[in-house]
Design a protein around this motif. Structure first.
Motif, short mmCIF file in Angstrom:
data_model
loop_
_atom_site.label_atom_id
_atom_site.label_comp_id
_atom_site.label_asym_id
_atom_site.label_seq_id
_atom_site.Cartn_x
_atom_site.Cartn_y
_atom_site.Cartn_z
N ALA A 180 0.83 -1.21 0.00
CA ALA A 180 0.00 0.00 0.00
C ALA A 180 0.87 1.25 0.00
O ALA A 180 0.60 2.22 -0.73
CB ALA A 180 -0.93 -0.01 1.20
N GLN A 181 1.90 1.24 0.82
CA GLN A 181 2.81 2.40 0.87
C GLN A 181 3.54 2.58 -0.46
O GLN A 181 3.79 3.70 -0.90
CB GLN A 181 3.81 2.21 2.01
N CYS A 182 3.88 1.48 -1.11
CA CYS A 182 4.56 1.56 -2.42
C CYS A 182 3.65 2.17 -3.47
O CYS A 182 4.10 2.95 -4.32
CB CYS A 182 5.03 0.18 -2.85
N TYR A 183 2.36 1.83 -3.42
CA TYR A 183 1.42 2.44 -4.37
C TYR A 183 1.33 3.94 -4.16
O TYR A 183 1.30 4.72 -5.12
CB TYR A 183 0.03 1.81 -4.23
N VAL A 184 1.28 4.37 -2.88
CA VAL A 184 1.23 5.80 -2.59
C VAL A 184 2.51 6.48 -3.09
O VAL A 184 2.47 7.54 -3.73
CB VAL A 184 1.04 6.04 -1.08
N LEU A 185 3.66 5.86 -2.81
CA LEU A 185 4.94 6.42 -3.26
C LEU A 185 5.01 6.49 -4.78
O LEU A 185 5.40 7.52 -5.35
CB LEU A 185 6.08 5.55 -2.73
N PHE A 186 4.60 5.42 -5.44
CA PHE A 186 4.65 5.41 -6.90
C PHE A 186 3.66 6.41 -7.49
O PHE A 186 3.91 6.99 -8.54
CB PHE A 186 4.36 4.00 -7.43
#
Length: 433
Positions: free
Chosen positions: A380-386
Motif C-alpha cells: 500500500a505504501q509503495c502504491y502511494v509512493l509510486f
C-alpha cells in the motif's frame, strides 16, 4: 450498434472472422494466464518471487521480440500461430499439473514461461499483420478497427474469467481454462485460408531491426520534443508497469480479497481502455484540448495509484484500475496519434521499434524497483509512493519543448511536423531505406 457490427463482419468475410476469434481467445488466454500465475506466485512466494519473475520475463521478452519476429516473413503466418498456441498450451498443461499437485518452484515456473515468451514473440506480429493478407486494401482500416474491438472484448473476458475460476476452483482450474482458450485460438488459426492478397513484409529481421532502431534513436535524440517525451515515458513506465502488473496481485492479497478481485482489477483497466478508445479519449481531447487532456490524464493516473494504495474497499480498488484504463487510453490517443503523423512515413517503423524497446525496458526495470521498494515498505505504501512519483514525473511532460505548439496543431499541420521543424534529424529522408 450490434446490427452495424454484424454488417461490418459480413463485409470482411468469414476468413477474417476466424482472425477475430483467434485474437479474442489469444488476449483472453494471455491475461487469464498473467493473473493466474501472478496470483500463484503471490500466494506461495510473495513479493520477492514476483519481482524475480517479472524482471526475468520482461528481459526475455526484450530479447525475444526482435530475434524471433522475422519468422513471420519466412513461413506461413497461420502455421506459426497454430504452432505457437499449441506450444503455450503444452506449457500451461505442465503448469496446471504442477499446481494440481501442489508443487511450487519459482525457477521451474520461469523456465516454463520462457516457452510462452518465445511463442508470443512469434504469434503477436502474425496476429497484428495477418489482416493485410486476408482482406482487400480498401477494407484494411475497417479490419483493424474490428480487431481493436475484438481485442478489447478479449481483454475484458480474460481477467473476469480468470478471477472467477481462481476464486471458485483454484489456480489449477484456471490454468486448464487457459489451455482450452489457447486450443480454441490454435483451431481458429489452422482454419484460416491461404492469403487472399500478396504477402507483404511485416516483421523485421534482426539486422534490419537493429538498423531501424539506430535510426529511430538518432531521430529521437535530434528532436528535443521526442527526446524528452520518450525519457519521461520511460521514467513513468518504471513506476506504472509494476503497479498494473505484479503489485496488483500483492495489493489484492494484502487486503485479504479473493482472486475474483484480481480479475476485477484487470477487467477494470481493460474496460477503461475499451471505453476510452470507443470515444471517451476523443471527447476529452475535443473538450479540453490535446495538451490539457494529456496532462489531465497523466495526473488522473497518479491519483488512481494513490487511491489503490489508500483504499480498503474492493469496489474502489476496481474503480481505480478502471480510471487507469481511461488515463492510459487518453494518453495514447492524444500522444501516439499526433507523434505518428509528425514522423515521416519512412521513419515510422524505426520510431515504433524504439517505443517498443522503451516500454520493454521500463517493464524490466519496474519490477526490480518495486521489489527493492517492497523490502522496506508495504505494498500500500509503495502504491502511494509510486503515485506521488508518477505525479511529479508527469509534470515533466508539461515543460517539454514545443509540446503546447505541437499538440495545438491540427492533423494537417502535424503531418510531417518533425521533418519541417528538425530536418537534420532525417538525413536520409528522401532515400528509400
Amino acid at each position: 450498434m450490434l446490427r452495424q457490427y454484424w454488417q461490418n463482419l459480413q463485409q470482411l468475410g468469414k476468413p477474417f472472422m476466424l482472425v477475430l476469434v483467434s485474437e479474442m481467445a489469444t488476449l483472453s488466454a494471455l491475461l487469464l494466464g498473467n493473473i493466474t500465475i501472478a496470483w500463484w506466485i503471490a500466494q506461495h512466494g510473495g513479493a520477492r518471487d514476483l519481482a524475480t519473475f517479472g524482471v526475468t520475463v520482461a528481459a526475455a521478452s526484450l530479447l525475444a521480440i526482435p530475434l524471433l519476429s522475422p519468422l513471420g516473413d519466412r513461413y506461413p503466418k497461420k502455421r506459426l500461430m497454430a504452432i505457437g498456441f499449441v506450444a503455450i498450451a503444452v506449457e500451461s498443461v505442465v503448469l496446471a499439473l504442477l499446481a494440481q499437485a501442489g508443487f511450487y518452484l519459482l525457477y521451474l515456473i520461469i523456465a516454463c514461461e520462457m516457452i510462452g515468451v518465445c511463442a508470443m514473440a512469434i504469434i503477436m506480429p502474425c496476429v497484428q499483420t495477418i489482416a493485410s493478407e486476408l482482406v482487400p486494401a480498401e477494407k484494411l482500416s475497417l479490419a483493424m478497427s474490428m480487431q481493436k474491438i475484438s481485442g478489447s472484448l478479449g481483454g475484458i473476458m480474460g481477467p473476469a474469467l480468470g478471477g472467477s475460476v481462481i476464486a471458485a476452483s483454484g489456480v489449477a482450474s484456471a490454468l486448464w481454462v487457459h489451455v482450452a482458450l489457447l486450443l480454441i485460438a490454435a483451431f481458429a488459426a489452422t482454419c484460416l485460408p491461404k492469403a487472399l492478397t500478396a504477402g507483404k513484409p511485416a516483421a523485421l529481421g534482426a539486422a534490419q531491426w537493429l538498423h531501424e532502431l539506430k535510426a529511430g534513436l538518432r531521430m529521437k535524440w535530434h528532436i528535443p520534443l521526442e527526446r524528452h517525451w520518450t525519457m519521461a515515458n520511460l521514467v513513468i513506465g518504471v513506476f506504472y508497469s509494476p503497479a498494473i502488473g505484479m503489485m496488483a496481485a500483492l495489493r489484492v492479497t494484502s487486503l485479504g480479497l479473493s482472486a475474483f478481485w484480481l480479475g476485477a482489477t484487470n477487467m477494470g483497466i481493460m474496460a477503461g481502455m475499451f471505453l476510452g478508445f470507443l470515444g471517451c479519449a476523443s471527447f476529452f481531447s475535443r473538450t479540453l484540448g490535446r495538451f490539457r487532456a494529456l496532462i489531465g490524464a497523466a495526473q488522473l493516473r497518479a491519483a488512481a495509484l494513490l487511491v489503490v494504495g489508500l483504499t480498503s474497499s474492493p469496489l474502489m480498488l476496481a474503480t481505480a484500475f478502471f480510471l487507469l484504463g481511461i488515463s492510459q487510453s487518453t494518453t495514447q490517443f492524444v500522444g501516439v496519434t499526433h507523434r505518428l503523423l509528425a514522423t515521416p512515413v519512412s521513419y515510422r517503423a524505426r520510431n515504433a521499434s524504439v517505443n517498443i524497446m522503451v516500454w520493454q525496458l521500463a517493464s524490466t526495470l519496474g519490477p526490480a524497483v518495486a521489489g527493492m521498494a517492497l523490502l522496506h515498505a508495504s505494498v500500500a505504501q509503495c502504491y502511494v509512493l509510486f503515485g506521488i512519483l508518477t505525479a511529479l514525473c508527469s509534470i515533466g511532460l508539461a515543460v517539454i519543448p514545443k509540446i503546447r505548439e505541437f499538440l495545438g496543431a491540427d492533423h494537417d499541420v502535424a503531418n510531417g511536423w518533425y521533418q519541417r521543424e528538425y530536418p537534420a534529424a532525417f538525413p536520409n529522408y528522401d532515400k528509400t531505406i
